[in-house]
Scaffold this motif. Sequence first.
Motif, PDB file in Angstrom:
ATOM      1  N   ASP A 142      -8.078 -27.868 126.286  1.00 22.07           N
ATOM      2  CA  ASP A 142      -7.072 -28.855 126.670  1.00 22.07           C
ATOM      3  C   ASP A 142      -6.703 -28.731 128.144  1.00 22.07           C
ATOM      4  N   GLU A 143      -6.554 -27.503 128.602  1.00 19.84           N
ATOM      5  CA  GLU A 143      -6.190 -27.273 130.003  1.00 19.84           C
ATOM      6  C   GLU A 143      -7.300 -27.759 130.939  1.00 19.84           C
ATOM      7  N   MET A 144      -8.551 -27.473 130.585  1.00 20.74           N
ATOM      8  CA  MET A 144      -9.673 -27.906 131.417  1.00 20.74           C
ATOM      9  C   MET A 144      -9.815 -29.416 131.427  1.00 20.74           C
ATOM     10  N   GLU A 145      -9.626 -30.029 130.280  1.00 18.36           N
ATOM     11  CA  GLU A 145      -9.713 -31.492 130.219  1.00 18.36           C
ATOM     12  C   GLU A 145      -8.615 -32.136 131.062  1.00 18.36           C
ATOM     13  N   GLU A 146      -7.422 -31.571 130.993  1.00 18.02           N
ATOM     14  CA  GLU A 146      -6.313 -32.105 131.787  1.00 18.02           C
ATOM     15  C   GLU A 146      -6.606 -32.000 133.285  1.00 18.02           C
ATOM     16  N   LEU A 147      -7.065 -30.839 133.724  1.00 20.24           N
ATOM     17  CA  LEU A 147      -7.334 -30.657 135.153  1.00 20.24           C
ATOM     18  C   LEU A 147      -8.494 -31.519 135.645  1.00 20.24           C
ATOM     19  N   SER A 148      -9.468 -31.760 134.789  1.00 24.03           N
ATOM     20  CA  SER A 148     -10.633 -32.536 135.227  1.00 24.03           C
ATOM     21  C   SER A 148     -10.333 -34.027 135.356  1.00 24.03           C
ATOM     22  N   GLU A 149      -9.174 -34.460 134.878  1.00 27.42           N
ATOM     23  CA  GLU A 149      -8.803 -35.878 134.967  1.00 27.42           C
ATOM     24  C   GLU A 149      -8.229 -36.273 136.325  1.00 27.42           C
ATOM     25  N   TYR A 150      -7.842 -35.299 137.137  1.00 30.62           N
ATOM     26  CA  TYR A 150      -7.250 -35.633 138.435  1.00 30.62           C
ATOM     27  C   TYR A 150      -8.316 -36.092 139.418  1.00 30.62           C
ATOM     28  N   GLN A 151      -7.937 -37.046 140.272  1.00 38.33           N
ATOM     29  CA  GLN A 151      -8.823 -37.526 141.319  1.00 38.33           C
ATOM     30  C   GLN A 151      -8.969 -36.441 142.391  1.00 38.33           C
ATOM     31  N   ASP A 152     -10.062 -36.480 143.136  1.00 40.05           N
ATOM     32  CA  ASP A 152     -10.324 -35.471 144.160  1.00 40.05           C
ATOM     33  C   ASP A 152      -9.242 -35.382 145.219  1.00 40.05           C
ATOM     34  N   ASP A 153      -8.526 -36.476 145.447  1.00 39.91           N
ATOM     35  CA  ASP A 153      -7.496 -36.471 146.489  1.00 39.91           C
ATOM     36  C   ASP A 153      -6.092 -36.189 145.947  1.00 39.91           C
ATOM     37  N   GLU A 154      -6.005 -35.770 144.684  1.00 41.73           N
ATOM     38  CA  GLU A 154      -4.715 -35.441 144.088  1.00 41.73           C
ATOM     39  C   GLU A 154      -4.522 -33.927 144.025  1.00 41.73           C
ATOM     40  N   VAL A 155      -3.297 -33.490 144.198  1.00 34.87           N
ATOM     41  CA  VAL A 155      -2.966 -32.068 144.149  1.00 34.87           C
ATOM     42  C   VAL A 155      -3.459 -31.437 142.850  1.00 34.87           C
ATOM     43  N   GLY A 156      -3.370 -32.173 141.758  1.00 36.83           N
ATOM     44  CA  GLY A 156      -3.813 -31.651 140.464  1.00 36.83           C
ATOM     45  C   GLY A 156      -5.266 -31.221 140.446  1.00 36.83           C
TER      46      GLY A 156
END
Length: 184
Positions: free
Chosen positions: A85-99
């Motif tokens: 779940d944590e990996m899926e959440e982090l992989s959803e952020y765009q390259d230019d987002e802090v996430g």
Amino acid sequence: ANKIDEMDDDERKAFFNLFTASELSDFFAELDEEDAAKYLHELSDNKASDILENMYTADAVDIINELEDEDKDAYLDLMDNEIKDEMEELSEYQDDEVGSIMNTDFILIDADMDVKDAMKVLVKGAPDAITINTLFVEENGLFVGTLDFRDLIIKKSPCKIRDIMDEKDKYCLVSDNTEYAIKL
């Protein structure tokens, strides 16, 4: 890691068989994300998934983002649900987002904790944290400040974390632009 490209397929296979997934996680963290994704394909899905699961989450996500969706899903399906779940959440952020560049492997303590209890949380969480120099403080689920490791170890109980923490002054949201974060 610097010599892996010089190995042929059989040498790499023998090399990978010498080490556990936990040991290989350190090796894969040193590789360029594209190369790491390429070499994961030379391993069984189970071993590749175990390697990713043993890495710091941010490093694993960088590699996962280089994979084709079907490979990504195959590896994630073999992982512990919390890590997945944590990996899926982090992989959803765009390259230019802090996430997309944040790290989720840190120590979180409550502002109302006594230093003795906070030290127990630190000791328990330290093996999985990318850093223990700065502890993050929350209250009612909200970020309220930070605590320097040094300040925690020199204080004696009874002493509440809120009395020795540094209150937040600047912070970013996961959706903020990375350029904004850098300037901040």
